[in-house]
Design an enzyme around this catalytic site. Structure first.
Site, short mmCIF file in Angstrom:
data_model
loop_
_atom_site.label_atom_id
_atom_site.label_comp_id
_atom_site.label_asym_id
_atom_site.label_seq_id
_atom_site.Cartn_x
_atom_site.Cartn_y
_atom_site.Cartn_z
N ASN A 208 25.73 -39.44 -14.79
CA ASN A 208 24.35 -39.69 -15.21
C ASN A 208 24.02 -41.17 -14.97
O ASN A 208 24.85 -41.92 -14.46
CB ASN A 208 24.14 -39.30 -16.67
CG ASN A 208 25.12 -39.98 -17.59
OD1 ASN A 208 25.14 -41.20 -17.71
ND2 ASN A 208 25.96 -39.18 -18.26
N ASP A 277 27.61 -33.59 -20.04
CA ASP A 277 27.61 -32.34 -20.81
C ASP A 277 28.42 -31.23 -20.12
O ASP A 277 28.92 -30.32 -20.79
CB ASP A 277 26.18 -31.85 -21.03
CG ASP A 277 25.38 -32.80 -21.89
OD1 ASP A 277 25.92 -33.25 -22.92
OD2 ASP A 277 24.23 -33.11 -21.54
N LYS A 287 38.41 -32.98 0.00
CA LYS A 287 36.97 -33.14 0.14
C LYS A 287 36.35 -31.87 0.69
O LYS A 287 36.80 -31.31 1.69
CB LYS A 287 36.67 -34.31 1.08
CG LYS A 287 35.17 -34.51 1.31
CD LYS A 287 34.91 -35.63 2.30
CE LYS A 287 33.42 -35.74 2.61
NZ LYS A 287 33.13 -36.79 3.60
N PHE A 322 23.53 -41.59 -30.82
CA PHE A 322 22.37 -41.91 -29.98
C PHE A 322 21.78 -40.63 -29.42
O PHE A 322 22.51 -39.66 -29.16
CB PHE A 322 22.77 -42.84 -28.83
CG PHE A 322 22.72 -44.30 -29.19
CD1 PHE A 322 21.75 -45.13 -28.65
CD2 PHE A 322 23.64 -44.85 -30.06
CE1 PHE A 322 21.69 -46.46 -28.97
CE2 PHE A 322 23.60 -46.19 -30.40
CZ PHE A 322 22.62 -47.00 -29.84
N LYS A 336 19.93 -33.18 -33.98
CA LYS A 336 21.26 -33.59 -33.51
C LYS A 336 22.03 -34.28 -34.62
O LYS A 336 23.24 -34.05 -34.81
CB LYS A 336 21.11 -34.52 -32.30
CG LYS A 336 22.43 -34.97 -31.70
CD LYS A 336 22.19 -35.82 -30.45
CE LYS A 336 23.50 -36.27 -29.81
NZ LYS A 336 23.26 -37.08 -28.58
N LYS A 340 25.57 -32.58 -35.89
CA LYS A 340 26.82 -33.24 -35.52
C LYS A 340 27.39 -34.13 -36.63
O LYS A 340 28.35 -34.86 -36.41
CB LYS A 340 26.63 -34.03 -34.23
CG LYS A 340 26.16 -33.13 -33.09
CD LYS A 340 26.40 -33.70 -31.73
CE LYS A 340 26.03 -32.68 -30.64
NZ LYS A 340 26.37 -33.12 -29.29
#
Length: 399
Positions: A208, A277, A287, A322, A336, A340
């Site tokens: 990300n 995730d 490859k 966060f 969240k 959690k």
């Protein structure tokens, strides 16, 4: 605090009357307070008032060199340990942003190397004006501190944000600043930062846009607050802050193992990393060749590190998470936090300018189980980190 010299800059707004209480409160606490007033400020409060309260000559005119042994504005600039601008009008904020020096206060500000803290005060529409906001952002990027204005009835009759912070709040900020800001002394803080990379083959991976800058800023702020800091970092190109122990990882599984290893010794856990995730169900040893028009990857969930921390944390441990969202930020963040087992969650809308991945700034709101506890406007990530660490310190000490 008798050795600490504070230069208090007072500019021309109705909130100038509050500057008298600031000067008086600081002087009573033993600070050496020197006051500079703009000519507009003298329309609201007299230099004599500020002289009596500060117990020193008040500077107004750049050319009023009452002491022939020094150049007054240079002497004030050189010997200041802290500059406070309260109230700070849109005009002085613009001068500071542009580097103008056309009066005693703006000239002295250009000459000083002392930290500067600004307490804005103005009409709500002036405060929200894009030019003013740009100037504020410019000053934040240069390391200027801000004591945010409050919401409420303004002298002009409007209701909104723009009322100068109360003198007690400004004095408290100053005392915390000079006390060294060590609210986390003796505590161990475990922080995760950056992205993870989940390999597809030896040359490709899923990841990300996280840069790790927010997590590293938190690590630096926690270390400055006196904590022993353990920073578990994904693959980023950032310098390790001083007095921070850094553990480098690449994959989500590696980050999980490191977090669980250090979790028992942590008093505070701050999960700022953007862990992937999903990861490819199959990692290819060679490859993959581009032989077909399409490539289908089967993904499987990675380890939910936050949930594991929430289940394992002890009563004395404070868990901060966060949430980087693109819509329904508050709803998703609070859900969240509950799901959690977090104590606090820092949420931001990454679609807002200046709040996305890789930026030097951020715009965040902090929630606990009761709701919103802190909302921060566009600030440098270092400032955001300092505010979050301050909030954590308050929670630990029961404030």
């Amino acid at each position: 605090m008798k050795e600490k010299r504070i230069v208090l800059g007072v500019t021309g707004g109705i909130a100038a009357f509050k500057a008298a209480s600031v000067a008086s409160g600081l002087a009573q606490r033993g600070y050496d307070v020197r006051v500079i007033m703009t000519k507009s400020a003298t329309q609201f409060i007299t230099p004599l008032t500020m002289q009596i309260l500060s117990r020193h000559h008040v500077a107004v005119d750049t050319f009023d060199e009452y002491n022939p042994e020094v150049v007054n504005h240079i002497d004030l600039a050189d010997h200041a340990d802290l500059f406070i601008i309260a109230p700070a009008t849109a005009n002085i904020i613009a001068k500071m942003a542009l580097g103008l020096g056309d009066d005693m206060l703006s000239t002295t500000l250009l000459a000083t190397q002392a930290p500067i803290v600004v307490a804005p005060a103005m009409n709500v529409h002036m405060y929200e004006n894009p030019v003013v906001q740009k100037n504020l952002a410019t000053l934040r990027e240069r390391g200027v501190f801000f004591i945010e204005p409050g919401q409420g009835h303004l002298a002009c009759g409007y209701v909104g944000k723009g009322r100068m912070a109360e003198p007690e709040e400004i004095i408290s900020w100053v005392e915390t600043f000079f006390a060294g800001g060590k609210p986390l002394a003796g505590k161990t803080v475990l922080i995760t930062a950056g992205p993870t990379q989940e390999p597809i083959d030896p040359v490709r991976y899923i990841s990300n846009h996280s840069s790790g800058k927010m997590g590293f800023a938190l690590a630096e702020a926690a270390a400055k607050a006196g904590a022993e800091v353990i920073l578990i970092a994904g693959p980023v190109s950032l310098q390790t802050p001083e007095r921070v122990k850094r553990i480098d990882v690449v994959r989500a599984l590696e980050m999980r193992e490191a977090v669980l290893h250090y979790l028992p010794q942590a008093d505070i856990i701050i999960k700022a990393a953007a862990v992937s995730d999903y990861r490819p169900l199959q990692e290819h040893g060679q490859k993959l060749k581009k032989t077909a028009d399409q490539l289908t990857l089967t993904l499987t969930k990675t380890e939910d590190i936050a949930s594991e921390v929430g289940k394992r944390k002890k009563e004395h441990q404070l868990f901060v998470g966060f949430a980087a969202e693109t819509q329904r930020v508050e709803d998703y963040a609070r859900e969240k936090l509950e799901r959690k087992g977090m104590d606090l969650i820092v949420a931001n809308d990454v679609t807002l300018p200046g709040a996305g991945f890789g930026t030097e700034t951020n715009i965040v709101t902090v929630y606990d189980r009761q709701g919103k506890v802190l909302s921060l406007p566009l600030m440098s990530k270092a400032e955001v980190a300092a505010e979050i660490i301050r909030l954590i310190g308050e929670r630990l000490h029961g404030n």
